[in-house]
Design an enzyme around this catalytic site. Structure first.
Site, PDB file in Angstrom:
ATOM      1  N   ASP A  53       0.814  -1.227   0.000  1.00  0.00           N
ATOM      2  CA  ASP A  53       0.000   0.000   0.000  1.00  0.00           C
ATOM      3  C   ASP A  53       0.842   1.269   0.000  1.00  0.00           C
ATOM      4  OD1 ASP A  53      -2.360  -1.600   0.182  1.00  0.00           O
ATOM      5  OD2 ASP A  53      -1.790  -1.957   2.265  1.00  0.00           O
ATOM      6  N   HIS A  61      -4.739  -2.263  -5.641  1.00  0.00           N
ATOM      7  CA  HIS A  61      -4.038  -1.048  -6.070  1.00  0.00           C
ATOM      8  C   HIS A  61      -5.078   0.022  -6.385  1.00  0.00           C
ATOM      9  CE1 HIS A  61      -0.146  -3.314  -7.351  1.00  0.00           C
ATOM     10  NE2 HIS A  61      -0.378  -3.341  -6.056  1.00  0.00           N
TER      11      HIS A  61
END
Ligand code: IMP
Ligand code: MG
Length: 336
Positions: free
Chosen positions: A13, A43
């Site tokens: 992340d 994503h």
């Protein structure tokens, strides 16, 4: 024309999706090939007011001229794959390797039911651990065994190597982050595979001598979802005060937040064979740089932070993300 791998330097992340989409466009990639574990990754890409979360299709889908491929090392959940093809309207340019492992419903329920995976490790519950386990036991099904996937099957490794041979620009998109690598992370609080750049190359079938650049993405305030050590972790109150609370793209769990970890960054850059660093979230270091698109607009505070990163890692910072939108970015790779 370079072949570039993009990987996460901390716990996932870091903003890889945005960096991949940016590099794809800027370097005019002909193929964006996804490596990594599978649909446990989410994503996020923000363009103007649209927000996309992709779990299977490479984040570079935004760049319309690239073919999108999923390498043989990646687990495919056919339901998530079909859903994303539909939403992103990219079925005509998406291919997957026939050797990808398949996530079945049973893998997902086991991932969610098993107390070791769901509680101790804090898995994403997407079935990746159990599916990789079946793959290692050599009893899992592969993409080539699933009729609905037949239109998308190709030899990704052959395609990617042909493109490199032709001098085209190829982008290999890593998922997860260095700190949750099965080999180098804090076992057992890790994902079900290595997450370093070498693994991403292997996932799409490219040998180490055919990689030109490894971009390691770090975020100014690293985050971690799930369990496991986090040496620079802030308290919940501190993260609220800083205004940097975050939630997971796949699980919607609140992410644990910490401050810059130079020691981890150095080790991660080393094992990834980093050539260039991308740093995201510098607007959290100094909010006055929010949205900046020119290096000259960076403030002394942010420049000092970039200096710190380069000292800690011994690698140059080439890409700086100054906000969530795809346009909030500074790319100085050509000046390095
Ligand atoms: P699993 O990969 O679902 O088995 O989860 C194992 C650990 O890796 C958990 O702590 C997850 O939160 C973490 N994890 C897996 N994939 C990602 C990712 O893409 N980003 C962040 N954390 C992840
Ligand atoms: Mg994510």
């Amino acid at each position: 024309m370079p072949s570039t791998i993009v990987v996460g330097g901390f716990f996932g992340d870091e903003g890889k999706g945005k960096i991949v989409a940016h590099i794809a466009q800027k370097d005019e990639a002909t193929i964006i090939a996804r490596g990594g574990v599978g649909p446990n990754a989410g994503h996020t890409i923000n363009v103007l007011n649209e927000k996309y979360v992709v779990r299977m299709i490479p984040s570079g889908f935004l760049y319309p001229k690239a073919e999108l491929m999923i390498g043989s090392g990646v687990l495919v959940d056919p339901r998530v794959f079909a859903h994303e093809l539909d939403i992103l309207k990219c079925a005509g340019r998406t291919k997957i390797d026939g050797r990808c492992g398949i996530i079945e419903e049973a893998h997902i329920s086991l991932d969610k039911k098993d107390p070791h995976l769901s509680k101790t490790v804090g898995s994403t519950g997407s079935g990746c651990g159990p599916a990789n386990s079946d793959r290692v036991m050599r009893k899992g099904r592969l993409a080539r065994d699933i009729p609905e996937l037949a239109p998308y099957i190709t030899d990704v490794a052959q395609n990617v190597n042909d493109a490199i041979e032709n001098g085209e620009s190829v982008l290999i998109e890593g998922t997860q982050g260095f700190g949750i690598s099965l080999y180098y992370g804090n076992y057992p609080f890790v994902t079900s595979k290595d997450t370093s750049a070498s693994q991403m190359a292997a996932d799409v079938g490219v040998g180490p001598t055919n990689i030109d650049d490894v971009v390691v993405v770090f975020k100014a305030f690293p985050t971690r979802v799930g369990e496991g050590p986090f040496p620079t972790e802030l308290t919940h109150e501190e993260s609220i005060t800083l205004g940097i609370q975050e939630f997971g793209a796949v699980t919607h769990r609140e992410r644990r937040i910490g401050t810059w970890d130079g020691k981890m960054a150095r080790y991660s850059a080393m094992i990834n064979g980093c050539t260039t660093i991308a740093i995201t979230g510098v607007d959290h270091v100094d909010e006055s740089v929010f949205g900046a698109t020119e290096y000259a607009k960076l403030t002394p505070k942010v420049l000092a932070f970039i200096d710190q990163i380069e000292t800690d890692t011994g690698k140059p910072v080439g890409i700086i993300s100054t906000g969530p939108d795809q346009s909030h970015i500074i790319d100085i790779r050509s000046e390095l």
